[in-house]
Design an enzyme around this catalytic site. Structure first.
Site, PDB file in Angstrom:
ATOM      1  N   ASP A 136       2.409   7.804   9.064  1.00  0.00           N
ATOM      2  CA  ASP A 136       2.839   6.430   9.386  1.00  0.00           C
ATOM      3  C   ASP A 136       4.311   6.499   9.799  1.00  0.00           C
ATOM      4  OD1 ASP A 136       3.909   3.811   9.205  1.00  0.00           O
ATOM      5  OD2 ASP A 136       2.421   3.220   7.723  1.00  0.00           O
ATOM      6  N   ASP A 152       1.255   2.882  15.063  1.00  0.00           N
ATOM      7  CA  ASP A 152       2.145   3.788  14.328  1.00  0.00           C
ATOM      8  C   ASP A 152       1.480   4.501  13.151  1.00  0.00           C
ATOM      9  OD1 ASP A 152       2.093   1.739  12.432  1.00  0.00           O
ATOM     10  OD2 ASP A 152       4.202   2.017  11.915  1.00  0.00           O
ATOM     11  N   GLU A 153       0.150   4.590  13.184  1.00  0.00           N
ATOM     12  CA  GLU A 153      -0.548   5.252  12.083  1.00  0.00           C
ATOM     13  C   GLU A 153      -1.691   6.102  12.611  1.00  0.00           C
ATOM     14  OE1 GLU A 153      -1.273   2.572   8.200  1.00  0.00           O
ATOM     15  OE2 GLU A 153      -1.881   1.704  10.095  1.00  0.00           O
TER      16      GLU A 153
HETATM   17  P1  DGT Z   1       7.385   0.911   7.451  1.00  0.00           P
HETATM   18  O1  DGT Z   1       6.148   1.587   7.918  1.00  0.00           O
HETATM   19  O2  DGT Z   1       7.228   0.169   6.171  1.00  0.00           O
HETATM   20  O3  DGT Z   1       8.575   1.822   7.420  1.00  0.00           O
HETATM   21  O4  DGT Z   1       7.767  -0.236   8.530  1.00  0.00           O
HETATM   22  P2  DGT Z   1       7.103  -0.673   9.891  1.00  0.00           P
HETATM   23  O5  DGT Z   1       8.056  -1.591  10.569  1.00  0.00           O
HETATM   24  O6  DGT Z   1       6.671   0.511  10.690  1.00  0.00           O
HETATM   25  O7  DGT Z   1       5.871  -1.519   9.414  1.00  0.00           O
HETATM   26  P3  DGT Z   1       4.302  -1.279   9.493  1.00  0.00           P
HETATM   27  O8  DGT Z   1       3.949   0.164   9.430  1.00  0.00           O
HETATM   28  O9  DGT Z   1       3.696  -2.199   8.494  1.00  0.00           O
HETATM   29  O10 DGT Z   1       3.925  -1.855  10.942  1.00  0.00           O
HETATM   30  C1  DGT Z   1       4.050  -1.113  12.135  1.00  0.00           C
HETATM   31  C2  DGT Z   1       4.578  -1.990  13.246  1.00  0.00           C
HETATM   32  O11 DGT Z   1       3.740  -3.144  13.399  1.00  0.00           O
HETATM   33  C3  DGT Z   1       5.974  -2.544  12.977  1.00  0.00           C
HETATM   34  O12 DGT Z   1       7.017  -1.664  13.394  1.00  0.00           O
HETATM   35  C4  DGT Z   1       5.965  -3.836  13.743  1.00  0.00           C
HETATM   36  C5  DGT Z   1       4.517  -4.323  13.682  1.00  0.00           C
HETATM   37  N1  DGT Z   1       4.394  -5.325  12.606  1.00  0.00           N
HETATM   38  C6  DGT Z   1       4.269  -5.145  11.288  1.00  0.00           C
HETATM   39  N2  DGT Z   1       4.258  -6.288  10.609  1.00  0.00           N
HETATM   40  C7  DGT Z   1       4.380  -7.273  11.540  1.00  0.00           C
HETATM   41  C8  DGT Z   1       4.450  -8.710  11.482  1.00  0.00           C
HETATM   42  O13 DGT Z   1       4.396  -9.325  10.416  1.00  0.00           O
HETATM   43  N3  DGT Z   1       4.580  -9.357  12.686  1.00  0.00           N
HETATM   44  C9  DGT Z   1       4.612  -8.696  13.888  1.00  0.00           C
HETATM   45  N4  DGT Z   1       4.726  -9.373  15.027  1.00  0.00           N
HETATM   46  N5  DGT Z   1       4.586  -7.364  13.972  1.00  0.00           N
HETATM   47  C10 DGT Z   1       4.472  -6.657  12.820  1.00  0.00           C
HETATM   48 CA    CA Z   2       5.149   2.107   9.900  1.00  0.00          CA
END
Ligand code: DGT
Ligand code: CA
Length: 352
Positions: A13, A109-110
């Site tokens: 991830d 991203d996974e």
């Molecule tokens: P992490 O994996 O906890 O370090 O952080 P992220 O930002 O990679 O979060 P993740 O893995 O849950 O989600 C991957 C991508 O999906 C993230 O970079 C942006 C998108 N995403 C996640 N949550 C939301 C949301 O609530 N709204 C929108 N528009 N996009 C989201």
């Molecule tokens: Ca992520």
């Protein structure tokens, strides 16, 4: 202690993905809080991804931009640029696909990776290698969780973020689960947790005391059984393997360019797309003004991955096509690579 082998699944991830992509192209923002937002109008919308600097201030995905700004006054707010994140993701995913036998891309991203039957030491080496591959191909930090099935791989990954690696062997599943919270179990959302809390169940250990029939009554047939199994680390879901690409090609229109210039540009574009992958065959496609086409290909005796070899073979094939017909009017040219090879032999050989 005996290091037992088990069928291992990895989940990779990418950390704070959209925000990390922005850090890549904006090194000047690196130590600042960044929120990538779905903007509906100026400054209104929601946070899609926040870097860890912003998270320290309490900025989270799903939060309104105005709230995020009030938490971190020097917040860098950037709009979502999906095309760019998709490009970064594609590069990494292709690379993973070329290096592992079976992967399932679960989201932008996974990805789940089937690591075959390995022991904990091999899992550790492969986990480190996956992190290196992601870094080398996309410049991105990621977290890897490895376990006997998708559920445990995912939970291990979530518990090790950011920039982490966690391995849970079958022997460790019970203690890992008992140390986790109910809400850490995928698909047990906050509504399920609330419902369980309302009948006095606060922990995974408490919930394991419920029979499958009680869970069915509370959450319905299918969901009840799923929750029963997940609480015990049981997950029979197979990987839905994403098909491997057999070939990659890039085309460039001549417009005012010479055929050699266009082929060099196509070769360069193809090379970028290959991101280090080696191949055994190269082809040149020439599309003429009347839309007919001519192709020629060359097979290498050994796997090739250098730009110089790709370019010189492409020019050679172009020359050969052009020498066979006089006065051809070329519209577009393309270069195609195929018969991809893993860098070195099988997966474990890869780990030097
Ligand atoms: P992490 O994996 O906890 O370090 O952080 P992220 O930002 O990679 O979060 P993740 O893995 O849950 O989600 C991957 C991508 O999906 C993230 O970079 C942006 C998108 N995403 C996640 N949550 C939301 C949301 O609530 N709204 C929108 N528009 N996009 C989201
Ligand atoms: Ca992520």
């Amino acid at each position: 202690m005996l290091n037992k082998r088990f069928k291992a699944i990895a989940l990779v991830d990418f950390d704070y993905f959209y925000a990390q992509c922005e850090e890549l192209r904006h090194p000047e923002y690196k130590d600042r809080p960044i929120a990538v937002c779905m903007l509906t109008a100026k400054d209104s919308g929601a946070v899609a991804s926040a870097n860890y600097v912003a998270r320290k201030y309490g900025v989270k995905s799903g939060m309104p931009v105005s709230k995020a700004k009030s938490l971190a006054s020097d917040l860098v707010v950037l709009p979502v640029d999906m095309a760019y994140y998709q490009q970064v993701s594609n590069k990494i995913m292709k690379w993973l696909q070329e290096n592992f036998k079976a992967i399932e891309q679960a989201s932008i991203d996974e990805a789940y990776i089937d690591l075959g039957e390995i022991d904990k030491d091999e899992a550790e080496r492969l986990g480190i290698k996956i992190k290196q591959l992601v870094k080398e191909s996309g410049g991105i930090k990621c977290t890897v969780g490895i376990g006997p099935n998708k559920l445990i791989a995912k939970m291990a990954c979530d518990s090790a973020k950011p920039d982490g690696l966690k391995i849970i062997t079958p022997n460790e599943v019970d203690s890992f689960l008992e140390a986790s919270k109910l809400e850490d179990v995928p698909y047990i959302g906050h509504k399920t947790v609330e419902k369980l809390n309302s009948i006095g169940i606060k922990t995974i250990k408490d919930a394991k005391a419920l029979s499958v029939d009680e869970l069915r009554k509370l959450f319905g047939e299918k969901r009840g059984i799923m929750i029963y199994n997940f609480l015990r680390g049981i997950d029979e879901r197979k990987l839905e393997v994403t098909k491997k690409r057999k070939e990659l090609e890039k085309f460039v229109s001549l417009k005012n360019k010479k055929p050699e210039e266009a082929i060099s540009e196509a070769a360069r574009k193809l090379y970028e797309r290959l991101s280090g992958m080696s191949f055994r065959e190269i082809g040149v496609i020439v599309i003429l003004e009347d839309f007919s086409s001519k192709t020629k290909s060359k097979t290498f005796k050994y796997p090739v991955s250098s730009f110089e070899e790709l370019l010189s073979a492409s020019l050679e094939l172009l020359k050969s096509i052009m020498s066979e017909s006089i006065d051809i009017k070329i519209r577009r040219v393309g270069v195609k690579a195929s018969r991809f090879e893993k860098k070195e032999g099988n997966l474990l050989d890869y780990i030097g």
